[in-house]
Design a protein around this motif. Structure first.
Motif, PDB file in Angstrom:
ATOM      1  N   SER A 133       0.822  -1.203   0.000  1.00 18.11           N
ATOM      2  CA  SER A 133       0.000   0.000   0.000  1.00 18.11           C
ATOM      3  C   SER A 133       0.860   1.259   0.000  1.00 18.11           C
ATOM      4  N   CYS A 151      -2.705   1.440   5.800  1.00 14.51           N
ATOM      5  CA  CYS A 151      -2.488  -0.021   5.800  1.00 14.51           C
ATOM      6  C   CYS A 151      -1.154  -0.372   5.149  1.00 14.51           C
ATOM      7  N   GLN A 201      -2.806  -3.699   0.273  1.00 13.00           N
ATOM      8  CA  GLN A 201      -4.201  -3.523  -0.079  1.00 13.00           C
ATOM      9  C   GLN A 201      -4.579  -4.376  -1.268  1.00 13.00           C
ATOM     10  N   CYS A 202      -5.882  -4.673  -1.335  1.00 11.93           N
ATOM     11  CA  CYS A 202      -6.403  -5.416  -2.474  1.00 11.93           C
ATOM     12  C   CYS A 202      -7.425  -4.509  -3.143  1.00 11.93           C
ATOM     13  N   ASN A 203      -7.205  -4.250  -4.425  1.00 16.34           N
ATOM     14  CA  ASN A 203      -8.110  -3.353  -5.160  1.00 16.34           C
ATOM     15  C   ASN A 203      -8.956  -4.125  -6.163  1.00 16.34           C
ATOM     16  N   PHE A 258     -12.248  -1.065  -1.081  1.00 14.55           N
ATOM     17  CA  PHE A 258     -10.883  -1.579  -0.863  1.00 14.55           C
ATOM     18  C   PHE A 258     -10.879  -2.616   0.243  1.00 14.55           C
ATOM     19  N   ASN A 260      -8.270  -3.385   3.037  1.00 16.55           N
ATOM     20  CA  ASN A 260      -7.006  -2.928   3.622  1.00 16.55           C
ATOM     21  C   ASN A 260      -6.453  -3.991   4.548  1.00 16.55           C
TER      22      ASN A 260
END
Ligand code: ARG
Length: 576
Positions: free
Chosen positions: A28, A33, A36-38, A77, A79
């Protein structure tokens, strides 16, 4: 690796929700955080689910985990933060990392100096990038063979012979009565190069002498060997300065024995045709149009004619640079059988490598399973954006450039009252050149700003060395300590995350075939370390447990800086 672990967790959770699309995780750039996963945005679009709802659904399915904390943030998102346990595990992973052995064999061709002529700064990028890629591939578990591929079979050495002959000294150099040195060659070549423009009979003589050694006619062939030996010794000095080393020290001359064979292959396969007395191979693809680079963004895209045919034999029967490259691929495959062959040259050779690669594929000289890569790099320019020149306006040789950088380093060392010797000066100059060169995206031109690159502050090689030396100094002042990765502060955690980013950057660098992501991650790591160093007392820490933790972080960071610098072929001094 943490990123991969996280991706597995998310993808398993998605499967439990009946979703087969894949979710990816990135480090990120936001303070809230660590990762992250978008992916909920793109997956949500496909499945027609609101990304926020999707994120909540997935996170619900992930069992609570001692290493990670998951949170959903609008508009969709996921986080992820590392817990203290997670940081410890990550640090251990970094400390113990081992890259699995890869089955592929990469053959890398870089450096490519032309014997007889002084090495120019264009060759420097090839040495720097090639050496670092070679080390990166080895680190990642590949088998690698490197070859310097000298330009050792052309006119420059014939010109030197013609010049010495004209002076009346050639016989004496041949017999050994006069000692042949690099100074003799460095003087004769520029003179000959000028003279060939003015005096056509001199030029013709140089051509004749070139053909003579190419046909192994004595005494010219033996004298060519001598010229080669003296200039190779000189090239090896430059290699030392740039920390470059090669498995093979071959050149165009080594292709000589295979030229007839490859020409025969093209003829027998019906791929060669006569054109104005020369022998050519058609390499254009049907309907092919080559885009002409646009001068402005909104210019209409225009196209050139198809790829021109490749000339493999001149009308006078002489061989060509392209043919020697093809013959080299032929014997490299016979002797070393690599899965990938990679070339490093500046962009001006891009078209010829496309032609060569196509000719090799068409003829089967390169099997269809083999990958041929050409990595084209941009030019190193002066502050005015034009080709880099000396103060007096001349072309800069590689050695002159190194001298200029060393002078600047000396000036700065004196300003900072640092005790130094020639070794330290060379290492700092080397780091300045390498780090600046490798930080740039390979194919882009860049401006060589000596003052900026040698600065001891900012995103520079000397700053990286300085950080490493600072850690060395801390560690040298302490007795043994117990390795302890139970990091507890924000600053410590930030160093660990940046260590992970550095390890991740090796993979990016591999895919990009360039080192800029490693340089960037290395710099960010040194910054994170400085923040930790400035906030927390280390040697003065009274609590033994805390002191061990901080020293462990120093040890881990130093280990990784050394490893990254080694990959970039940057040497770290003991102190600075
Ligand atoms: N000697 C060449 C030059 O100075 C570079 C050699 C690149 N490698 C190759 N296999 N052609 O331009």
């Amino acid at each position: 690796m943490t990123k991969e672990n996280l991706e597995k967790l998310l993808n398993d959770a998605a499967k439990k929700c009946g979703i087969s699309e894949s979710f990816s995780v990135v480090f990120s750039n936001m303070p809230v955080c660590d990762f992250q996963c978008n992916s909920c945005f793109s997956v949500g679009k496909i499945l027609k689910i609101n990304p926020f709802d999707l994120a909540e659904k997935i996170v619900e399915k992930i069992k609570s985990n001692e290493c990670f904390e998951f949170a959903v943030a609008r508009p969709g998102f996921i986080n992820i933060n590392l817990t203290e346990k997670g940081v410890e595990k990550l640090a251990r992973e970094i400390f113990e990392v081992k890259y699995p052995k890869q089955s592929e064999h990469i053959f890398i061709d870089y450096g490519g100096p032309n014997l007889g002529k002084a090495m120019h700064i264009g060759h420097m990028r090839s040495f720097n990038i090639g050496e670092a890629l070679k080390r990166l591939y080895r680190k990642l578990g590949y088998k690698v063979t490197s070859d310097i591929f000298f330009g050792d079979w052309g006119l420059p050495l014939g010109l030197i012979m013609a010049m010495l002959e004209k002076e009346g000294t050639l016989d004496k150099y041949i017999s050994g009565q006069l000692p042949l040195t690099i100074e003799v060659m460095n003087r004769a070549y520029p003179q000959a190069n000028k003279l060939k423009e003015l005096d056509s009979s001199f030029n013709a003589r140089a051509q004749t002498l070139t053909l003579a050694f190419q046909n192994k006619t004595q005494p010219y062939y033996d004298f060519w060997k001598k010229l080669r030996e003296v200039s190779v010794a000189e090239v090896k000095k430059v290699c030392k300065l740039l920390n470059a080393d090669f498995d093979l020290w071959k050149g165009e001359s080594d292709a000589n024995d295979y030229i007839d064979t490859v020409v025969k292959i093209f003829k027998e396969k019906g791929l060669a045709r006569q054109s104005e007395g020369a022998l050519v191979v058609d390499v254009a693809e049907p309907g092919e149009q080559i885009p002409i680079p646009k001068k402005t963004e909104d210019e209409v895209q225009r196209y050139e004619n198809p790829m021109p045919p490749l000339i493999i034999q001149k009308s006078n029967g002489g061989d060509l640079y392209a043919t020697s490259d093809i013959a080299t691929i032929y014997y490299r495959n016979k002797l070393y059988n690599p899965d990938i062959i990679q070339y490093l040259t500046d962009v001006r050779q891009s078209q010829r490598f496309v032609q060569i690669f196509r000719a090799c594929k068409k003829s089967g000289i390169s099997p269809s399973t083999q990958q041929l890569w050409h990595t084209a790099f941009g030019t190193m320019n002066g502050k005015d954006g034009k080709a880099f020149k000396t103060r007096s306006g001349g072309n800069v040789s590689l050695l002159e450039l190194f001298e200029m950088v060393q002078d600047k380093v000396e000036e700065k060392l004196k300003q900072n009252n640092v005790d130094f010797d020639a070794g330290l000066k060379r290492k700092i100059a080397n780091s300045a050149i390498k780090f600046a060169d490798l930080s740039n995206v390979v194919e882009k031109d860049y401006i060589f700003d000596i003052d900026k690159f040698t600065s001891f502050e900012g995103k520079t090689g000397p700053y990286i060395l300085y950080t490493a030396c600072r850690i060395k100094s801390i560690l040298s002042k302490t007795q043994q300590f117990d390795l302890n990765f139970n990091f507890y502060s924000k600053e410590q955690k930030n160093v660990v995350i940046n260590l992970a980013r550095l390890q991740q950057s090796y993979k990016s660098a591999f895919y990009e075939r360039g080192l800029s992501s490693i340089c960037h991650a290395l710099f960010e790591l040194t910054r994170a370390f400085s923040t930790f160093y400035n906030y927390e007392k280390i040697l003065a820490e009274d609590d033994k447990g805390k002191r061990d933790i901080k020293l462990s972080l120093c040890k881990l960071t130093l280990k990784e800086i050394i490893s990254a610098c080694d990959t970039l072929a940057i040497e770290i001094p003991d102190k600075m």
